[in-house]
Motif scaffolding. Structure first.
Motif, PDB file in Angstrom:
ATOM      1  N   GLU A 158      34.826  37.471  24.213  1.00  0.00           N
ATOM      2  CA  GLU A 158      36.106  38.181  24.169  1.00  0.00           C
ATOM      3  C   GLU A 158      35.691  39.730  24.660  1.00  0.00           C
ATOM      4  N   ARG A 159      34.386  40.075  23.971  1.00  0.00           N
ATOM      5  CA  ARG A 159      34.007  41.445  24.589  1.00  0.00           C
ATOM      6  C   ARG A 159      33.580  41.424  25.910  1.00  0.00           C
ATOM      7  N   ARG A 160      33.105  40.517  26.346  1.00  0.00           N
ATOM      8  CA  ARG A 160      32.596  40.728  27.636  1.00  0.00           C
ATOM      9  C   ARG A 160      33.710  40.452  28.625  1.00  0.00           C
ATOM     10  N   ASN A 161      34.802  39.733  28.393  1.00  0.00           N
ATOM     11  CA  ASN A 161      35.773  39.583  29.172  1.00  0.00           C
ATOM     12  C   ASN A 161      36.627  41.075  29.177  1.00  0.00           C
ATOM     13  N   THR A 162      36.661  41.554  28.086  1.00  0.00           N
ATOM     14  CA  THR A 162      37.366  42.843  27.929  1.00  0.00           C
ATOM     15  C   THR A 162      36.650  44.037  28.726  1.00  0.00           C
ATOM     16  N   ALA A 163      35.351  43.966  28.842  1.00  0.00           N
ATOM     17  CA  ALA A 163      34.614  44.759  29.661  1.00  0.00           C
ATOM     18  C   ALA A 163      34.807  44.582  30.914  1.00  0.00           C
ATOM     19  N   PHE A 164      34.841  43.154  31.426  1.00  0.00           N
ATOM     20  CA  PHE A 164      35.047  42.949  32.822  1.00  0.00           C
ATOM     21  C   PHE A 164      36.462  43.533  33.268  1.00  0.00           C
ATOM     22  N   MET A 166      37.871  46.030  32.232  1.00  0.00           N
ATOM     23  CA  MET A 166      37.647  47.451  32.367  1.00  0.00           C
ATOM     24  C   MET A 166      37.231  47.827  33.882  1.00  0.00           C
ATOM     25  N   VAL A 167      36.173  46.942  34.167  1.00  0.00           N
ATOM     26  CA  VAL A 167      35.532  47.241  35.423  1.00  0.00           C
ATOM     27  C   VAL A 167      36.724  47.005  36.775  1.00  0.00           C
ATOM     28  N   GLU A 168      37.476  45.827  36.444  1.00  0.00           N
ATOM     29  CA  GLU A 168      38.383  45.542  37.376  1.00  0.00           C
ATOM     30  C   GLU A 168      39.369  46.711  37.639  1.00  0.00           C
ATOM     31  N   GLY A 174      39.906  54.122  40.252  1.00  0.00           N
ATOM     32  CA  GLY A 174      38.937  55.152  40.138  1.00  0.00           C
ATOM     33  C   GLY A 174      38.769  55.986  41.367  1.00  0.00           C
ATOM     34  N   GLY A 175      38.989  55.376  42.631  1.00  0.00           N
ATOM     35  CA  GLY A 175      39.111  56.118  43.942  1.00  0.00           C
ATOM     36  C   GLY A 175      37.690  55.922  44.684  1.00  0.00           C
ATOM     37  N   ALA A 176      36.706  55.179  43.822  1.00  0.00           N
ATOM     38  CA  ALA A 176      35.296  55.315  44.427  1.00  0.00           C
ATOM     39  C   ALA A 176      34.721  53.606  44.644  1.00  0.00           C
ATOM     40  N   LEU A 177      35.837  52.813  44.281  1.00  0.00           N
ATOM     41  CA  LEU A 177      35.343  51.681  44.290  1.00  0.00           C
ATOM     42  C   LEU A 177      34.093  51.082  43.434  1.00  0.00           C
ATOM     43  N   PHE A 178      33.739  51.974  42.615  1.00  0.00           N
ATOM     44  CA  PHE A 178      32.625  51.703  41.495  1.00  0.00           C
ATOM     45  C   PHE A 178      33.243  52.054  40.049  1.00  0.00           C
ATOM     46  N   TYR A 179      32.634  51.430  39.336  1.00  0.00           N
ATOM     47  CA  TYR A 179      32.869  51.696  37.680  1.00  0.00           C
ATOM     48  C   TYR A 179      31.785  51.309  36.940  1.00  0.00           C
ATOM     49  N   ALA A 180      31.319  52.022  36.028  1.00  0.00           N
ATOM     50  CA  ALA A 180      30.291  51.671  34.970  1.00  0.00           C
ATOM     51  C   ALA A 180      30.658  52.415  33.515  1.00  0.00           C
ATOM     52  N   GLY A 181      30.671  51.488  32.663  1.00  0.00           N
ATOM     53  CA  GLY A 181      31.086  52.020  31.126  1.00  0.00           C
ATOM     54  C   GLY A 181      30.685  51.019  30.326  1.00  0.00           C
ATOM     55  N   SER A 182      31.124  50.973  28.966  1.00  0.00           N
ATOM     56  CA  SER A 182      30.879  49.896  27.995  1.00  0.00           C
ATOM     57  C   SER A 182      31.936  49.646  27.188  1.00  0.00           C
ATOM     58  N   TYR A 183      31.856  48.395  26.495  1.00  0.00           N
ATOM     59  CA  TYR A 183      32.800  48.052  25.554  1.00  0.00           C
ATOM     60  C   TYR A 183      32.079  47.549  24.525  1.00  0.00           C
ATOM     61  N   CYS A 201      39.319  45.027  46.359  1.00  0.00           N
ATOM     62  CA  CYS A 201      38.130  45.341  45.425  1.00  0.00           C
ATOM     63  C   CYS A 201      38.400  44.857  44.112  1.00  0.00           C
ATOM     64  N   GLY A 202      39.532  44.967  43.521  1.00  0.00           N
ATOM     65  CA  GLY A 202      39.784  44.599  42.052  1.00  0.00           C
ATOM     66  C   GLY A 202      39.671  43.118  41.940  1.00  0.00           C
ATOM     67  N   GLY A 203      40.327  42.545  43.324  1.00  0.00           N
ATOM     68  CA  GLY A 203      40.194  40.967  43.198  1.00  0.00           C
ATOM     69  C   GLY A 203      38.730  40.429  43.522  1.00  0.00           C
ATOM     70  N   CYS A 204      37.931  41.055  44.277  1.00  0.00           N
ATOM     71  CA  CYS A 204      36.757  40.755  44.365  1.00  0.00           C
ATOM     72  C   CYS A 204      35.987  40.776  43.096  1.00  0.00           C
ATOM     73  N   VAL A 205      35.898  41.722  42.325  1.00  0.00           N
ATOM     74  CA  VAL A 205      35.160  42.047  41.079  1.00  0.00           C
ATOM     75  C   VAL A 205      35.684  40.892  40.077  1.00  0.00           C
ATOM     76  N   LYS A 206      37.108  40.687  40.240  1.00  0.00           N
ATOM     77  CA  LYS A 206      37.712  39.520  39.204  1.00  0.00           C
ATOM     78  C   LYS A 206      37.187  38.297  39.435  1.00  0.00           C
ATOM     79  N   THR A 207      36.892  37.909  40.787  1.00  0.00           N
ATOM     80  CA  THR A 207      36.130  36.858  41.334  1.00  0.00           C
ATOM     81  C   THR A 207      34.760  36.574  40.579  1.00  0.00           C
ATOM     82  N   ALA A 208      34.015  37.914  40.696  1.00  0.00           N
ATOM     83  CA  ALA A 208      32.822  38.098  40.597  1.00  0.00           C
ATOM     84  C   ALA A 208      32.611  37.747  38.851  1.00  0.00           C
ATOM     85  N   ALA A 209      33.745  38.139  38.109  1.00  0.00           N
ATOM     86  CA  ALA A 209      33.508  38.000  36.683  1.00  0.00           C
ATOM     87  C   ALA A 209      33.725  36.558  36.388  1.00  0.00           C
ATOM     88  N   GLU A 210      34.770  35.968  36.986  1.00  0.00           N
ATOM     89  CA  GLU A 210      34.902  34.448  36.795  1.00  0.00           C
ATOM     90  C   GLU A 210      33.697  33.822  37.119  1.00  0.00           C
TER      91      GLU A 210
END
Length: 261
Positions: A158-164, A166-168, A174-183, A201-210
């Motif tokens: 659950e923590r990891r999915n929430t963090a992902f 956040m990335v999505e 964020g306007g830079a197609l980049f995100y770094a953070g923690s949860y 970009c959001g769709g690609c990152v979501k696929t990567a998370a999956e």
């Protein structure tokens, strides 16, 4: 005469021959993560391709001192080459230039005269292909690494999915197609290729998370590189180490602890 690039033998696939990890410091940005090289080589004895490649590399290196992402082409007709570079979103322009400047000589050693290649370092990557190669899907899996330590229960998934999530949301807003953070002790980082829209970009990152969930399971660390984006994470179940990360030089930090995992 230029080879026909539309026949099946010339369809471009990345072949990951090997990957290397090195002991790296928190400021290192130029360690090799992976390489992908096409089987096809520049025709011999023609020098047109190699001249175009040198010109392409020169332009990309020059531009890397001015911007974190740039794509261009070199040459005309069937001998032209397309290429781009991208630096990690938290690098300064001098760091970006230093990272990109390392790749051409590495590409020559790692891939030789390949008609298409990608070299991924800790802080940047560069790729090129000859005109006419079949494009790889933006969500094609190029490379993965998953930590050997597994953790189940305790709300980790659950923590990891929430963090992902956040990335999505971060790469889209964020306007830079980049995100770094923690949860809750899960450190995450994600980035997309600079020519994607925020929505794509959001769709690609979501696929990567999956793909992380499918490829890495309950591993406490992992990195997934797709053709157009990547995502990286690390979870510290016993508490965050007392080490200063700086302004998220943490991809290097994450990679280092993934080796230990």
């Amino acid at each position: 005469m230029a080879p026909s690039l539309h026949n099946p033998p010339f369809i471009f696939f990345f072949f990951i021959f090997s990957f290397f990890f090195f002991p790296i410091s928190s400021t290192d940005t130029t360690s090799l993560i992976f390489k992908g090289c096409s089987k096809q080589k520049f025709p011999d004895p023609s020098q047109i391709y190699t001249q175009n490649l040198k010109s392409l590399f020169s332009t990309l290196i020059s531009q890397s001192s001015q911007k974190p992402f740039f794509s261009t082409s070199s040459g005309d007709g069937g001998t032209s080459l397309q290429g781009l570079f991208q630096c990690r979103g938290d690098l300064s322009l001098p760091q970006c230039n230093d990272c990109v400047s390392k790749i051409p000589s590495m590409a020559d050693k790692l891939c030789g005269q390949a008609l298409a290649a990608r070299v991924q370092l800790t802080g940047c990557y560069l790729r090129y292909e000859v005109a006419g190669f079949r494009e790889v899907s933006g969500t094609e899996l190029l490379f993965k690494v998953c930590g050997s330590i597994q953790v189940a229960g305790s709300g980790f998934e659950e923590r990891r999915n929430t963090a992902f999530e956040m990335v999505e949301n971060g790469v889209k807003n964020g306007g830079a197609l980049f995100y770094a953070g923690s949860y809750r002790s899960v450190y995450v980082l994600g980035q997309c290729e600079g020519d994607l829209s925020e929505g794509d970009c959001g769709g690609c990152v979501k696929t990567a998370a999956e793909k992380v969930n499918g490829e890495c399971g309950d591993s406490i660390s992992g990195q997934i590189y797709l053709n157009k984006c990547y995502i990286s994470y690390n979870y510290y179940p016993n508490g965050i180490p007392s080490i200063s990360l700086g302004p998220f030089n943490s991809l290097v930090f994450i990679l280092f602890f993934s080796i230990l995992g």
